[in-house]
Write an enzyme that holds these catalytic residues in place. Structure first.
Site, PDB file in Angstrom:
ATOM      1  CG  HIS A 154      -0.139   0.078   2.509  1.00  0.00           C
ATOM      2  ND1 HIS A 154       0.472   1.216   2.980  1.00  0.00           N
ATOM      3  CD2 HIS A 154       0.154  -0.883   3.415  1.00  0.00           C
ATOM      4  CE1 HIS A 154       1.087   0.980   4.113  1.00  0.00           C
ATOM      5  NE2 HIS A 154       0.927  -0.305   4.397  1.00  0.00           N
ATOM      6  CD  GLU A 183       2.513  -5.768   8.559  1.00  0.00           C
ATOM      7  OE1 GLU A 183       2.644  -6.994   8.719  1.00  0.00           O
ATOM      8  OE2 GLU A 183       3.259  -5.097   7.814  1.00  0.00           O
TER       9      GLU A 183
END
Length: 487
Positions: A291, A367
């Site tokens: 990202h 994550e």
């Protein structure tokens, strides 16, 4: 009164470079006998795979209509293609947003009444005739020739024309990485005789997907020169941990003094080696996009799934748009899967808007949960939780302070997500929008590398990596930390 006629059209298109020298092929088939009634192929110059696929469809429908000019509305055409994009868009299930695709789709739709044409997606392995025609056209263009039907040998590549002993031809334009790897495997298998040494050049992997050799995205491994290179969870560099630069840089652990224990990976690591029958199909390619930046990224703070779930910064949004433009130009991505965290969903949305695709979310791509370390710099963690940090750097089984996730736990869920995605999107090129740890974990598992390898990889914000997975259980890392699209 018109006599009802039914035919099958198989069409394909390819681009050697995407965009690059491109061509298409199409064949009209008698559904009762399986015999080809007409063939069409053409070199179209520099174009993307998707443009070539649409040109193949147009040629196939035009050829079918020309064969039965008096059939009128009684002509029924069943189109079979290995381009999910074209099939879904022409079936009306996907919106057509890309400006290059709209006129081509309109042109295809105008050839025959919509009610006369049906569409079916098929794996590339079932589209060999049209694929061969497209490659013949590209070969002709490369040599400065015009493709001629009289010189075509594409029909010899159909299943009915193959001998039982002849291996199926490798799919993909010459020079394609997928085709090259498959040819190498085929050659090894053919020369094996008594069987190749088990584990020859072992490469762990997963399963198989297909279409437009859109498998190999970008090439090159550009990385910013000024990024640090060793930190757990530190931004671009060395650590698997924190999000992007969302954790300060730390020296990689000294493996001679504190060896990192290997976490059990029976379920996480696919089979390895070329000892068994090779998979000659095009691989499933997972294109891994980290990202864009958040406010925490440049500060190198730990930012996992247990923190504040920050949005993209202005820089991060610009990076997402640049990545979107890059993938739109390539025309290779067919599916998009994102981490559930906001920064990934925003990055994925930018790409999806350009490609006209939906974004699917997989929880396994989130994550690491960094527990009490969330939002802290590496230095702050070292000051407040020094012993826990030392243990974490030394073992994949150690978790961050306060109930975070160990790297072993993350590896387990990432491997499970990988297996789900490869199985669900077999035959596709899938963009995974995720984070530092999941991307490094996928690369590590594909290489069969130990856990400490996580600390030896660079991953910049909005960088692109790629791993191809073959049906025979092998994997190939094709790209790591490419940032050329951001310059």
């Amino acid at each position: 009164m018109s006599v009802a006629r039914q035919v099958v059209v198989e069409a394909d298109g390819g681009s050697r470079g995407n965009p690059g020298p491109a061509g298409y092929g199409a064949v009209v088939i008698d559904p009762a006998t399986g015999e080809p009634l007409a063939e069409a192929a053409e070199y179209i110059g520099v174009a993307t795979n998707n443009v070539a696929e649409y040109r193949g469809l147009i040629a196939g429908l035009t050829a079918a209509k020309a064969l039965f000019p008096d059939a009128g509305d009684a002509l029924r055409v069943h189109v079979r293609m290995d381009s999910k994009l074209v099939v879904e868009q022409m079936s009306g299930r996907w919106k057509i947003k890309h400006p290059d695709m709209k006129p081509l789709a309109a042109r295809a739709a105008a050839i025959l009444p919509p009610s006369s044409v049906t569409y079916e997606w098929i794996p590339r392995a079932q589209n060999k005739h049209a694929d061969r025609l497209a490659n013949e056209a590209m070969d002709a263009g490369r040599d400065g020739r015009t493709w001629e039907a009289s010189a075509s040998t594409a029909a010899l590549d159909t299943p009915s024309a193959r001998t039982a002993s002849a291996p199926p031809p490798v799919q993909g334009p010459p020079g394609d990485q997928a085709a090259g790897a498959a040819r190498a495997r085929a050659a090894l298998a053919a020369a094996r005789g008594a069987a190749a040494p088990e584990g020859l050049f072992p490469m762990p992997g997963a399963q198989e997907p297909e279409p437009p050799v859109e498998a190999a995205p970008v090439t090159g491994t550009a990385a910013p020169a000024a990024e640090p290179s060793a930190a757990p969870g530190a931004e671009p560099s060395a650590a698997p941990a924190p999000e992007p630069s969302e954790a300060p840089v730390a020296p990689a652990p000294d493996s001679s003094a504190a060896p990192v224990a290997s976490a059990p990976e029976s379920a996480a690591t696919p089979q390895t080696g070329w000892g068994s029958a090779p998979d000659l199909g095009a691989p499933a390619t997972l294109v891994l996009l980290r990202h864009g930046e958040t406010a925490l990224t440049p500060q190198k703070r730990f930012s996992g799934s247990g923190g504040t779930d920050p949005e993209l910064s202005a820089t991060g949004r610009d990076q997402a748009e640049r990545a979107a433009a890059h993938f739109a130009a390539l025309g290779t991505v067919q599916e998009i899967v994102s981490s559930p965290l906001r920064r990934c969903r925003e990055t994925a949305a930018a790409v999806a808007a350009r490609l006209g695709l939906d974004v699917h979310v997989d929880e396994g791509l989130r994550e690491t949960d960094f527990g009490a370390w969330e939002g802290l710099t590496f230095g702050e963690v070292r000051e407040r939780h020094g012993d826990d940090l030392t243990a974490w750097l030394a073992s994949p089984d150690a978790a961050p302070t306060g109930g975070g996730e160990s790297f072993a736990e993350v590896a387990g869920r990432v491997a499970a997500a990988r297996d789900r995605i490869v199985a669900r999107y077999a035959g596709r090129t899938v963009l995974l929008v995720t984070h530092v740890t999941p991307i490094k974990t996928l690369v590590r598992l594909a290489l069969g590398a130990p856990p400490e390898a996580l600390f030896r990889m660079e991953l910049s914000a909005a960088s692109i990596s790629a791993v191809a997975y073959y049906g025979d259980g092998n994997a190939s890392v094709r790209l790591l930390n490419d940032t050329s699209h951001l310059r």
